[in-house]
Design a protein around this motif. Structure first.
Motif, mmCIF file in Angstrom:
data_model
loop_
_atom_site.group_PDB
_atom_site.id
_atom_site.type_symbol
_atom_site.label_atom_id
_atom_site.label_comp_id
_atom_site.label_asym_id
_atom_site.label_seq_id
_atom_site.Cartn_x
_atom_site.Cartn_y
_atom_site.Cartn_z
ATOM 1 N N UNK A 65 0.823 -1.211 0.000
ATOM 2 C CA UNK A 65 0.000 0.000 0.000
ATOM 3 C C UNK A 65 0.859 1.265 0.000
ATOM 4 N N UNK A 66 1.883 1.289 0.856
ATOM 5 C CA UNK A 66 2.614 2.557 1.028
ATOM 6 C C UNK A 66 3.375 2.966 -0.226
ATOM 7 N N UNK A 67 3.755 2.016 -1.080
ATOM 8 C CA UNK A 67 4.496 2.369 -2.292
ATOM 9 C C UNK A 67 3.605 2.355 -3.543
ATOM 10 N N UNK A 68 2.297 2.237 -3.346
ATOM 11 C CA UNK A 68 1.374 2.234 -4.499
ATOM 12 C C UNK A 68 1.144 3.664 -4.994
ATOM 13 N N UNK A 69 0.680 3.777 -6.243
ATOM 14 C CA UNK A 69 0.329 5.088 -6.801
ATOM 15 C C UNK A 69 -1.142 5.409 -6.579
#
Lengths: 234, 269
Positions: A129-133
């Motif tokens: 989640x934290x590195x998603x766009x």
């Protein structure tokens, strides 16, 4: 060509989101190709091939971790989709271990979370989640409006600044915005891609086949119950 | 967002026939009921309002706020959505204690004073339920009635939504007379989907549905208000009867004498 990597826990609704998005992208004149990466079973490629008549493929990661498998096959997958004449590669991955990012620099990363999965899910799934766009919340019809707002706030706290789309993907509600986000993504450049974020340092003797329990019987990165992780070795 | 009025313009019903009522205007502070038999399109109409339909749902109806289409950013972000919709199927799935959940929701909704908003919400909910809920309990431990009461209270107090849609609250086992009384203290637009004569007659007007279309608007007049008062007394009888049964008492013939003011009730002196 654009590339989308869609990740999320099992049963979150990744396939349904991508199907609904594919329908809209095709209507808008785009040509998707679909690749599914799973551990040991997948039938989604057949669904995409029969429903839309688009190039579709699956890969079993088997012995490989699915996130790593994704990294290994990504360049080949881009080449395959380009050969098929696709204008957007949709890659769906199981993304299981929650430590690696399933996303690749230059490709649009979409995390799919189901609203019914508990209020703490956004905090539990790490770089998925934290590195998603962008994040897509599915199954919003199954919870109250108050819970939707709290769940969404959790997603926004875990991944500040990314767009959050709420959907009832089964009926296609809320998917227009997801398709618009895919359409707005830039084309991928070249053939060399890098995984987003850093993989964890986690090699231990379990990785190489030692089956005894107890950290004392292992080497490499180990941990006892009550203390932190440390390196044990010669 | 300051909402002065909400307008529905007619579309089509299930088999394509046009709405008989072409325009419905609801002003801030109005209480409106949607009535009609099961399958007549009540839920579809309330869904249209909740989604701010604009010729993009099967009914082709359009919803205007202050004469205009709602900007997409307001409907996209639930915390800025002016509508709170309390649907029929509401089970909490959240694993948090009620108190924690309400605290987070109040912060998300940027309440000025989080703790007093939470307290007001719990108090509001507990006026609607038979058995008061304990805010330290888990959300999933609440009964159906408590859940619905909490959702209504949350939408009104924490959500502070100017438009509140309620789908069949009479099925929730909450005190609906009390609910209507409490709700009227807040200046909002309330739209009820209801089979309950009391709620329908206490409304400013009602939209009558048939075959998926809006067929008629009926405004409540003084005579209907008086009838509503009689229904309220009838409700009290039923509530008292329910209380007796819940308390494990026996009920005897002649319980209708339990009308307020009656000396004897259900065999008790």
């Amino acid at each position: 060509m654009k590339a989308v990597i869609c990740a999320g826990p099992s049963t979150a609704g990744k396939t349904t989101v991508l199907r609904q998005a594919a329908r809209r992208l095709i209507k808008a004149g785009m040509k998707p190709a679909y690749l599914k990466i799973d551990v040991q079973y997948a039938s989604e490629d057949a669904i995409f091939a029969s429903e839309f008549g688009i190039p579709a493929k699956k890969v079993f990661s088997g012995e490989l971790c699915p996130d790593h498998c994704n990294v290994m096959v990504f360049s080949d997958a881009v080449a395959w989709a380009q050969e098929c004449g696709a204008s957007v590669l949709m890659l769906e991955t199981a993304g299981l271990c929650l430590r690696c990012s399933p996303y690749v620099e230059g490709a649009l990363g979409i995390a799919v979370l189901e609203a019914t999965a508990g209020m703490n899910l956004p905090m539990k799934i790490g770089p998925m989640l934290t590195l998603a766009d962008a994040a897509v919340i599915t199954k919003i019809d199954l919870i109250s409006q108050a819970e939707r707002e709290v769940f969404r706030a959790g997603v926004m706290k875990a991944a500040p600044g990314i767009p959050v789309f709420e959907s009832n993907a089964l009926y296609g509600i809320g998917i227009d915005a997801v398709a618009a986000r895919i359409t707005a993504a830039p084309d991928i450049q070249g053939i060399d891609f890098k995984m987003r974020g850093s993989p964890p340092v986690g090699t231990c003797t379990v990785c190489v086949g030692r089956k005894e329990t107890g950290w004392q019987k292992h080497f490499g990165v180990v941990r006892p119950l009550d203390n932190g992780i440390f390196y044990r070795g010669e | 967002m300051d909402i002065e009025r909400l307008k529905i313009t007619g579309g089509i019903g299930k088999s394509g026939q046009a709405d008989g009522v072409f325009e419905v205007e609801i002003k801030m502070g109005d209480v409106v009921s949607i009535v009609g038999p099961t399958g007549s399109g009540k839920t579809t109409l309330i869904d249209d309002i909740a989604l701010f339909a604009f010729d993009n749902t099967p009914s082709r109806r359009k919803i205007f706020i202050n004469g205009e289409r709602l900007p997409p950013e307001a409907s996209g972000d639930p915390a800025r959505n002016p509508v709170a919709f309390i649907t029929q199927h509401t089970n909490f799935l959240s694993d948090l204690p009620v108190f924690e959940f309400l605290k987070i929701h109040a912060s998300v909704r940027s309440s000025a004073d989080v703790l007093s908003a939470v307290e007001e919400t719990v108090n509001f909910a507990n006026q609607l339920t038979g058995e008061p809920l304990d805010p330290h309990n888990g959300m999933t431990e609440l009964s159906g009635g408590q859940t619905r009461a909490l959702l209504i209270a949350d939408a009104v107090v924490i959500g502070n939504s100017p438009i509140i849609l309620l789908d069949e609250i009479e099925n929730a086992g909450i005190d609906r007379g009390r609910a209507l009384e409490l709700l009227k203290n807040y200046k909002k637009i309330f739209v009820f989907v209801t089979h309950d004569p009391g709620i329908a007659l206490m409304s400013d007007f009602r939209i009558v549905m048939k075959n998926g279309t809006m067929t008629k608007l009926v405004h409540s007049d003084r005579a209907e208000r008086a009838a509503a008062e009689e229904i309220r007394r009838l409700d009290e009888v039923v509530l008292r009867l329910r209380r007796l049964i819940r308390d494990g008492e026996k009920v005897e013939a002649g319980f209708l004498n339990c009308l307020p003011g009656a000396r004897r009730c259900g065999g008790r002196p």
